[in-house]
Motif scaffolding. Structure first.
Motif, PDB file in Angstrom:
ATOM      1  N   UNK A  66      69.541  55.987 -22.497  1.00 15.31           N
ATOM      2  CA  UNK A  66      68.908  56.738 -21.414  1.00 15.31           C
ATOM      3  C   UNK A  66      67.499  57.153 -21.816  1.00 15.31           C
ATOM      4  N   UNK A  67      67.345  57.541 -23.071  1.00  9.64           N
ATOM      5  CA  UNK A  67      66.025  57.916 -23.595  1.00  9.64           C
ATOM      6  C   UNK A  67      65.090  56.700 -23.592  1.00  9.64           C
ATOM      7  N   UNK A  68      65.585  55.540 -23.992  1.00  8.40           N
ATOM      8  CA  UNK A  68      64.763  54.323 -23.958  1.00  8.40           C
ATOM      9  C   UNK A  68      64.336  54.012 -22.520  1.00  8.40           C
ATOM     10  N   UNK A  69      65.254  54.178 -21.585  1.00  8.35           N
ATOM     11  CA  UNK A  69      64.930  53.946 -20.175  1.00  8.35           C
ATOM     12  C   UNK A  69      63.853  54.914 -19.710  1.00  8.35           C
ATOM     13  N   UNK A  70      63.969  56.161 -20.099  1.00 11.94           N
ATOM     14  CA  UNK A  70      62.973  57.164 -19.704  1.00 11.94           C
ATOM     15  C   UNK A  70      61.596  56.815 -20.260  1.00 11.94           C
ATOM     16  N   UNK A  71      61.551  56.362 -21.520  1.00 11.63           N
ATOM     17  CA  UNK A  71      60.255  55.964 -22.111  1.00 11.63           C
ATOM     18  C   UNK A  71      59.674  54.763 -21.367  1.00 11.63           C
ATOM     19  N   UNK A  72      60.524  53.801 -21.043  1.00  4.54           N
ATOM     20  CA  UNK A  72      60.068  52.630 -20.300  1.00  4.54           C
ATOM     21  C   UNK A  72      59.545  53.039 -18.930  1.00  4.54           C
ATOM     22  N   UNK A  73      60.277  53.903 -18.246  1.00  2.89           N
ATOM     23  CA  UNK A  73      59.844  54.359 -16.924  1.00  2.89           C
ATOM     24  C   UNK A  73      58.532  55.138 -16.997  1.00  2.89           C
ATOM     25  N   UNK A  74      58.374  55.912 -18.052  1.00  5.87           N
ATOM     26  CA  UNK A  74      57.127  56.662 -18.235  1.00  5.87           C
ATOM     27  C   UNK A  74      55.960  55.695 -18.442  1.00  5.87           C
ATOM     28  N   UNK A  77      55.405  53.660 -15.224  1.00  5.82           N
ATOM     29  CA  UNK A  77      54.861  54.561 -14.207  1.00  5.82           C
ATOM     30  C   UNK A  77      53.374  54.791 -14.413  1.00  5.82           C
ATOM     31  N   UNK A  78      52.969  54.989 -15.666  1.00  5.19           N
ATOM     32  CA  UNK A  78      51.538  55.168 -15.966  1.00  5.19           C
ATOM     33  C   UNK A  78      50.779  53.872 -15.678  1.00  5.19           C
ATOM     34  N   UNK A  79      51.362  52.736 -16.038  1.00  6.80           N
ATOM     35  CA  UNK A  79      50.699  51.454 -15.787  1.00  6.80           C
ATOM     36  C   UNK A  79      50.596  51.170 -14.296  1.00  6.80           C
ATOM     37  N   UNK A 136      62.824  46.147 -17.726  1.00  6.27           N
ATOM     38  CA  UNK A 136      61.487  45.695 -18.131  1.00  6.27           C
ATOM     39  C   UNK A 136      61.189  44.324 -17.532  1.00  6.27           C
ATOM     40  N   UNK A 137      62.142  43.417 -17.574  1.00  4.39           N
ATOM     41  CA  UNK A 137      61.948  42.089 -16.981  1.00  4.39           C
ATOM     42  C   UNK A 137      61.639  42.192 -15.493  1.00  4.39           C
ATOM     43  N   UNK A 138      62.375  43.038 -14.783  1.00  3.63           N
ATOM     44  CA  UNK A 138      62.162  43.185 -13.341  1.00  3.63           C
ATOM     45  C   UNK A 138      60.777  43.742 -13.031  1.00  3.63           C
ATOM     46  N   UNK A 139      60.350  44.758 -13.796  1.00  8.55           N
ATOM     47  CA  UNK A 139      59.018  45.334 -13.578  1.00  8.55           C
ATOM     48  C   UNK A 139      57.940  44.280 -13.850  1.00  8.55           C
TER      49      UNK A 139
END
Length: 193
Positions: A66-74, A77-79, A136-139
């Motif tokens: 969940x933490x890894x997902x949050x970092x990825x989303x952060x 989201x910034x990108x 990550x692949x989907x984004x």
């Protein structure tokens, strides 16, 4: 704030500290070598408190994912604030390269966890690790799709595979420059599309 609200806030903060500590320690030591006491020590929480929030190590692994997902989303989201999808992809590569020292010491946090979980007999958490990588692949595919490039899913697979490969090699060779060199190559590849 009432005493009850204060307790809830402290409990939430303690759980978050444990979750962040789990992500760090599991990345550093791996699932099998990590104990709940290791995570408690990293979070500066009495080991008995860990069991209040997480009954098993698998629950802590799930929290780390969940933490890894949050970092990825952060990060994504910034990108997403960047107007050009090619610049977003370049920003993603720049973020990967910025993490080169960590990659050289331990590899990709999610990738190494996915590999380790994939080797477990019970096979319950490997799909959850795969879901983070799928995100990550989907984004990434969405960025290629916005650029109207053919086969955006394949391009995303190529880019994310390159990241996993350069992280693995940087770790195996203990050489952070692998990330820099391959990151430059990926930037040139993006410009050529």
């Amino acid at each position: 704030m009432t005493n009850s609200a204060n307790r809830q806030t402290r409990a939430s903060q303690k759980r978050q500290r444990l979750t962040a500590a789990a992500a760090r320690v599991l990345h550093e030591q791996g699932v099998e070598r990590t104990t709940l006491a290791d995570i408690a020590r990293e979070a500066d929480v009495p080991v008995g408190n860990v069991y209040y929030y997480f009954k098993t190590k698998d629950e802590l692994v799930r929290a780390a994912l969940t933490e890894h997902t949050a970092h990825l989303d952060e990060l994504t989201g910034a990108l997403d604030e960047l107007p050009d999808p090619r610049d977003r992809l370049k920003g993603l590569i720049a973020a990967w390269v910025a993490g080169r020292e960590t990659a050289a010491r331990r590899g990709c946090p999610t990738g190494t966890l996915a590999v380790e979980l994939g080797k477990r007999a019970d096979g319950t958490l490997d799909a959850e690790a795969g879901a983070v990588i799928r995100r990550l692949l989907d984004w990434t595919a969405a960025q290629f799709r916005t650029l109207n490039l053919p086969a955006p899913d394949d391009l995303a697979l190529t880019l994310v595979s390159a990241y996993q490969g350069m992280s693995l090699l940087a770790n195996a060779l203990r050489d952070p420059t692998v990330m820099t060199r391959e990151g430059d190559r990926l930037l040139h590849w993006l410009d050529s599309l």
